[in-house]
Structure formats: C-alpha cells, structure tokens
Design a protein around this motif. Structure first.
Motif, short mmCIF file in Angstrom:
data_model
loop_
_atom_site.label_atom_id
_atom_site.label_comp_id
_atom_site.label_asym_id
_atom_site.label_seq_id
_atom_site.Cartn_x
_atom_site.Cartn_y
_atom_site.Cartn_z
N LYS A 244 -5.64 -7.46 4.90
CA LYS A 244 -4.40 -7.53 5.66
C LYS A 244 -3.48 -8.62 5.12
O LYS A 244 -2.28 -8.41 4.90
N ARG A 245 -4.06 -9.81 4.89
CA ARG A 245 -3.26 -10.94 4.38
C ARG A 245 -2.69 -10.63 3.00
O ARG A 245 -1.53 -10.93 2.71
N HIS B 84 1.25 -10.34 2.06
CA HIS B 84 1.83 -11.22 1.03
C HIS B 84 2.63 -10.41 0.02
O HIS B 84 3.77 -10.76 -0.31
N LEU B 85 2.04 -9.30 -0.47
CA LEU B 85 2.75 -8.46 -1.42
C LEU B 85 4.06 -7.94 -0.86
O LEU B 85 5.10 -7.94 -1.52
N MET B 86 4.01 -7.49 0.40
CA MET B 86 5.19 -6.89 1.00
C MET B 86 6.25 -7.92 1.40
O MET B 86 7.37 -7.56 1.74
N SER B 87 5.89 -9.20 1.33
CA SER B 87 6.85 -10.27 1.65
C SER B 87 7.56 -10.80 0.41
O SER B 87 8.49 -11.61 0.51
N LEU B 88 7.13 -10.37 -0.78
CA LEU B 88 7.75 -10.85 -2.02
C LEU B 88 9.17 -10.31 -2.16
O LEU B 88 9.48 -9.20 -1.72
N ALA C 43 -5.34 -3.58 4.59
CA ALA C 43 -3.99 -3.37 4.08
C ALA C 43 -3.18 -2.47 5.01
O ALA C 43 -2.01 -2.74 5.31
N LEU C 44 -3.80 -1.38 5.49
CA LEU C 44 -3.10 -0.48 6.41
C LEU C 44 -2.76 -1.19 7.72
O LEU C 44 -1.68 -0.99 8.30
N MET C 45 -3.67 -2.03 8.19
CA MET C 45 -3.40 -2.79 9.41
C MET C 45 -2.27 -3.78 9.18
O MET C 45 -1.40 -3.97 10.06
N GLY C 46 -2.25 -4.40 8.00
CA GLY C 46 -1.18 -5.34 7.69
C GLY C 46 0.19 -4.68 7.65
O GLY C 46 1.18 -5.24 8.14
N LEU C 47 0.25 -3.49 7.08
CA LEU C 47 1.53 -2.76 7.05
C LEU C 47 2.01 -2.44 8.45
O LEU C 47 3.20 -2.57 8.77
N ARG C 48 1.08 -2.01 9.31
CA ARG C 48 1.46 -1.67 10.68
C ARG C 48 2.04 -2.87 11.41
O ARG C 48 3.03 -2.76 12.13
N GLU C 49 1.42 -4.05 11.21
CA GLU C 49 1.93 -5.26 11.87
C GLU C 49 3.32 -5.63 11.37
O GLU C 49 4.09 -6.27 12.09
#
Length: 331
Positions: A227-228, A232-236, A254-260
């Motif tokens: 998730k972290r 991180h990737l999606m915040s670049l 990763a899927l949970m991180g995208l949902r958040e």
C-alpha cells in the motif's frame, strides 16, 4: 483405561513382539498372512506405536521439516498443501516452521529441526547463503530448496522461472501500449525478487524504454508495504502509467492504496501482479497476473526429498516450472 502395548498386539495376533516390531518398522521380511494378522490386531486394539521408540529402531522419524517465510501468505499455504498431500500418502508427517523473514528465527528453527531428528528439510529460505542449512547437510539430511535459492546452495531447487514470468507480465504491458512502467520489486535479498526485477528490466530494455530508478520500489513483502509503495508512486510528480508487482501481498496492498487515494485501476494506473489467488479474480477489477503452478511445485519438492531419502546415492536434479500469464481487466 489401560495402555495398549506391543505385547497385547503380539498376543492377539499369535506372534512374537519381535514380529510385531518388524511389521511396524518394516525391518525384516514377514509373510503377508502374518502381516495381515498383526495389522488387524493393531486396528482392533487401537494400538499406536511409540514414535520415539520406533525412530531408535529404524533411524527414521518419518517427519519432514518445512521452513517457510510467511504462513499468512496463501502462496505458501498452497505450496504446503502440495507437500503435505505427498508426504501423508507416503506415511510421513510435516513439521512447519514460520520464519517471518527473520534470519535469526530461521537459524533457530533449523536447530530445532536437527534436534528433533527430522528425516529431511524443505526450505523456502530467508538466508542469503548456505551456512545455516549447510549444518543439516553435514549430517546427511536431505534438503530441497523451495521457491528461493542462493548461489552457493548445494541442494536441488524447485521453483519457477521467475525471470521469464516477470518478463511476460512486463512485456504484456508494453504490448498493449504502456511506456511508463514502474515496479514494486520486493526484498532484493531474495532470489525470487532479484530474478523478477531482472525480467522486468529485460522487457523494458528490449523495448528501448527507460529504467526509472524512482519507479522501482524495494520493500518487505507485506500488504501494508504494498500500500505504501503504490501510494508513493502515485504521489510522484511524474508517475508511471502502469506497474508490475512482484508479489501477491504487495499487489493486494497496492489495490488498497489506490482505493484510499480515490484512484482506480486501470484508469489511473494499470497493474500486472505476480501470483494468482482467489481474491485476484474477485478484486475490482479482476487482476491480470503471472500464475505459478504452486501446488505442483509443492508436490515436486516433497517427491524429491523422499527420493533423496529412499535412494541415498541418487543425484536429485532441480526442477524449474514455467509461469502462465492470466489476462483479466487490470490493464
């Protein structure tokens, strides 16, 4: 309730205690009709042989030690099912040791297995060298490396072609039009993760695409770390449009991180994961994955350790399975 002894079995079957022992331990030829009488007496009386005493006679405990890194990972659960099915069918039991990717715990469990006198060891090792497992090898205990190996390993290995599997997954992203591709690469001290990173890099290099260090995230193999890493990737400021993920727990995280982050797959980022599990088919969207023949890997590892036990002079070759790309809707 009195304890049923070997003498009780011998009396009921009309044979000597020595004959009962030979039938149980298979240490001498016994006529089939006599064997049948002894076995019937054992069943009728509910006699259970003393394992410790039996091991003194046969020099075998009929126990195989299994070292895995994370029993909560369904990949290892499926491996264990394949191993256990083979061992039970052949009259062996399994002793499970979970290391949680901690080297000190792995060393502790190897010592426990040696003190328990296991007949063989199947190991998905956290170690990076042969030292700890080499102590077992010095005692002529058969060892089979499972899923992971290392350069100086002296035992057969059973796993998949991780390099080609990661290449297949990354190549698929390239073939359907993605050019900015990152990777959640996992623990690089593990052979599986290094091989998958190399497959990803080969696919990008062949397609003349850049290898962006900022898009390669090394981490422990946990849902939370997945998730972290994805967040991180999606915040670049410049983020990848697709991500190859080297482990199933990282994929779930990763899927949970995208949902958040209120991002969606594949609209905001496409994903190909390594390992197939039931949740991958019912996630939103269903996940495109590189599938391993996990159960067959476990079966093969068990058969190899039994082969080494039953034919001590045999050369036991390694076994490398191919992966399969399973197309769903995450790209």
């Amino acid at each position: 309730m009195r304890r049923i002894t070997m003498a009780n079995v011998a009396e009921r079957a009309g044979v000597s205690k020595a004959t009962v022992s030979h039938v149980i331990n298979e240490t001498r030829f016994v006529e089939e009709a006599t064997k049948d009488r002894v076995r019937e007496a054992i069943r009728t009386l509910g006699y259970r042989p003393n394992v410790a005493a039996r091991s003194l006679t046969t020099q075998r405990t009929r126990i195989i030690g299994l070292i895995v890194s994370d029993v909560t990972n369904t990949f290892f659960a499926e491996l264990m099912r394949g191993i256990e099915d083979v061992l039970v069918d052949n009259g062996y039991s399994l002793m499970l040791c979970n290391t949680n990717e901690v080297l000190e715990r792995e060393e502790y469990y190897i010592d426990v297995l040696l003190r328990q006198g296991v007949d063989g060891i199947i190991a998905a090792a956290t170690s990076q060298d042969w030292d700890s497992l080499g102590e077992a090898a010095k005692l002529n205990i058969p060892i089979v490396m499972l899923d992971r190996t290392f350069d100086n390993a002296e035992s057969p290995y059973v796993g998949v072609n991780n390099h080609h599997g990661a290449y297949l997954g990354t190549r698929h992203l390239i073939d359907i039009g993605y050019r900015e591709i990152g990777i959640l690469s996992g623990f690089q001290r593990l052979s599986t993760m290094r091989e998958r990173l190399a497959g990803y890099e080969q696919a990008l290099t062949e397609a003349s695409l850049p290898l962006c260090e900022d898009w390669c995230i090394d981490s422990p193999l946990t849902i939370e770390d997945g998730k972290r890493a994805m967040q991180h990737l999606m915040s670049l400021a410049e983020r990848p449009r697709a991500v190859f993920i080297s482990n199933n727990l990282l994929s779930l995280g990763a899927l949970m991180g995208l949902r958040e982050m209120n991002l969606s797959c594949p609209a905001d980022v496409a994903i190909v994961g390594f390992d197939d599990h039931p949740w991958a088919q019912v996630s939103d969207p269903p996940l495109t994955v590189v599938r391993q023949p996990t159960y067959a890997i476990g079966e093969t590892a068990a058969l190899k350790v039994l082969k080494a036990l039953n034919d001590g002079d045999a050369i036991i070759p390694s076994a490398l399975f191919n992966c399969q790309l399973v197309l769903r809707h995450s790209c």
